[in-house]
Design an enzyme around this catalytic site. Structure first.
Site, PDB file in Angstrom:
ATOM      1  N   GLU A 179       0.832  -1.208   0.000  1.00 44.40           N
ATOM      2  CA  GLU A 179       0.000   0.000   0.000  1.00 44.40           C
ATOM      3  C   GLU A 179       0.869   1.262   0.000  1.00 44.40           C
ATOM      4  O   GLU A 179       1.261   1.753   1.056  1.00 44.40           O
ATOM      5  CB  GLU A 179      -0.912  -0.002   1.243  1.00 44.40           C
ATOM      6  CG  GLU A 179      -1.836   1.206   1.299  1.00 44.40           C
ATOM      7  CD  GLU A 179      -2.717   1.242   2.564  1.00 44.40           C
ATOM      8  OE1 GLU A 179      -2.517   0.410   3.464  1.00 44.40           O
ATOM      9  OE2 GLU A 179      -3.591   2.108   2.632  1.00 44.40           O
ATOM     10  N   LYS A 221      -2.483  -2.102  -3.171  1.00 42.89           N
ATOM     11  CA  LYS A 221      -3.531  -1.278  -2.566  1.00 42.89           C
ATOM     12  C   LYS A 221      -3.166   0.198  -2.774  1.00 42.89           C
ATOM     13  O   LYS A 221      -2.487   0.802  -1.946  1.00 42.89           O
ATOM     14  CB  LYS A 221      -3.648  -1.620  -1.076  1.00 42.89           C
ATOM     15  CG  LYS A 221      -4.649  -0.744  -0.321  1.00 42.89           C
ATOM     16  CD  LYS A 221      -5.046  -1.366   1.012  1.00 42.89           C
ATOM     17  CE  LYS A 221      -5.889  -0.416   1.830  1.00 42.89           C
ATOM     18  NZ  LYS A 221      -6.552  -1.044   2.966  1.00 42.89           N
TER      19      LYS A 221
END
Ligand code: 13P
Length: 337
Positions: A179, A221
């Site tokens: 992420e 992500k």
């Protein structure tokens, strides 16, 4: 192909299968306490446990959610009736995962910029979590746009740490969610967000390549491409979708198992509309499943409805499942307001 690779690929596929997504319920103690404080909820372990129970035991959660990202505290907790949360999730058809990063610290020599902590003892922690039955993990790097920022030093420090983490996860048989969050704070344009995000993603995949990370056993992500939250010019879903798809197609290899967005402070409706626009207009050109891994856009309203009171549990769960269903529709490109 090695068995461990096959297993990673199969888990990663399962995390994004069936037009479903992930829910992030991995807020650190400090972050969740902050949200509790704003909602007038006592900031204690008992209330944090109770809130996680509201979400984890929501009837039908497995219809829209493939995996839940947990915080360490939650991994060791159980329902009031004594069912460990990990078991409750598995029973509901939801794969449990764990947040492995340990928050951020200042990047020395680069005022305002941060780097993520948690690489120390990572292998030991991975072994422990794998033994507990956790199948995937998450690590968040934070990139701030501000004038000339981000610096190249900040980008490389964070993407390198993400790749180190991802490689360690895969060695332990755990699927890494990577992420790299370009945050919405600031008044920058949507074009600037696109430019920075593409640069970050290119750096990330370079680092992942260096560390021999198997992309078929990894979930990305990212942030959507959005204007800064204080930008004078807003962007509609069609523009967000166009620039987001363009950026991802430029920088993300097709072998990545799936893309699951963070919501980043967008309100639930906007996040669903944007995800919907991406899937409705571009499904033919997306090589990966593109889905959700939201925290706030899935359950912040539930928290505000619950307020720490037993009599509000049902209404809070109704809110959570309604948003989960809305995002399932958006994943299919069939979301309607
Ligand atoms: P938000 O969806 O609230 O941005 O949170 C996602 C997340 O997991 C942050 O690390």
């Amino acid at each position: 192909m090695e068995n461990i690779t096959k297993q990673l690929i199969s888990t990663a596929k399962a995390m994004v299968a069936g037009f479903k997504g992930l829910v992030a319920i991995d807020e650190s103690v400090a972050t969740l306490n902050k949200r509790f404080e704003l909602a007038g909820i006592p900031q204690t372990e008992a209330y944090r446990r109770a809130y996680r129970e509201v979400l984890i035991t929501t009837p039908g959660i497995g219809d829209y959610i493939n995996g839940a990202i947990l915080f360490d505290e939650t991994v060791h907790q159980q329902t009031l009736s004594g069912v460990p949360f990990l078991e409750a999730l598995k029973k509901a058809g939801v794969i449990p995962g764990i947040k492995l990063d340990e928050g951020t610290e200042d990047l020395a020599g680069f005022p305002k910029e941060k780097v993520t902590k948690g690489l120390d003892n990572l292998q030991e922690r991975l072994t422990t979590y794998a033994a507990l039955g956790l199948k995937f993990a998450k690590w968040r790097g934070v990139i701030l746009i501000d004038g000339e920022l981000p610096s190249q030093a900040c980008i490389v420090s964070n993407t390198h740490a993400l790749a180190r983490y991802a490689a360690a996860c895969q060695r332990a048989g755990i699927v890494p969610i990577v992420e790299p969050e370009v945050i919405m704070d600031g008044n920058h344009t949507i074009e600037r967000c696109a430019q920075v995000t593409e640069k970050v993603l290119r750096s990330l995949f370079e680092e992942l390549y260096l560390l021999k990370v198997e992309l078929g056993g990894l979930i990305l992500k990212p942030n959507m491409i959005l204007p800064g939250k204080d930008a004078p010019e807003k962007a509609d879903a069609a523009l967000v979708a166009k620039l987001t798809v363009n950026c991802l197609r430029n920088a993300v290899p097709a072998t990545v198992a799936g893309i699951a967005f963070l919501s980043g402070g967008q309100d639930p409706e906007t996040a669903s509309q944007n995800l919907n626009a991406i899937n409705a207009a571009y499904k033919e050109v997306l090589p990966w499943p593109v889905t959700y891994s939201f925290s706030r856009a899935l359950h912040q309203p539930a928290l505000e409805i619950w307020k720490g009171k037993t009599e509000n549990v049902k209404a809070a769960q109704d809110s959570f499942i309604k948003l989960a269903k809305a995002n399932h529709e958006a994943r299919k490109g069939e979301f309607k307001l």
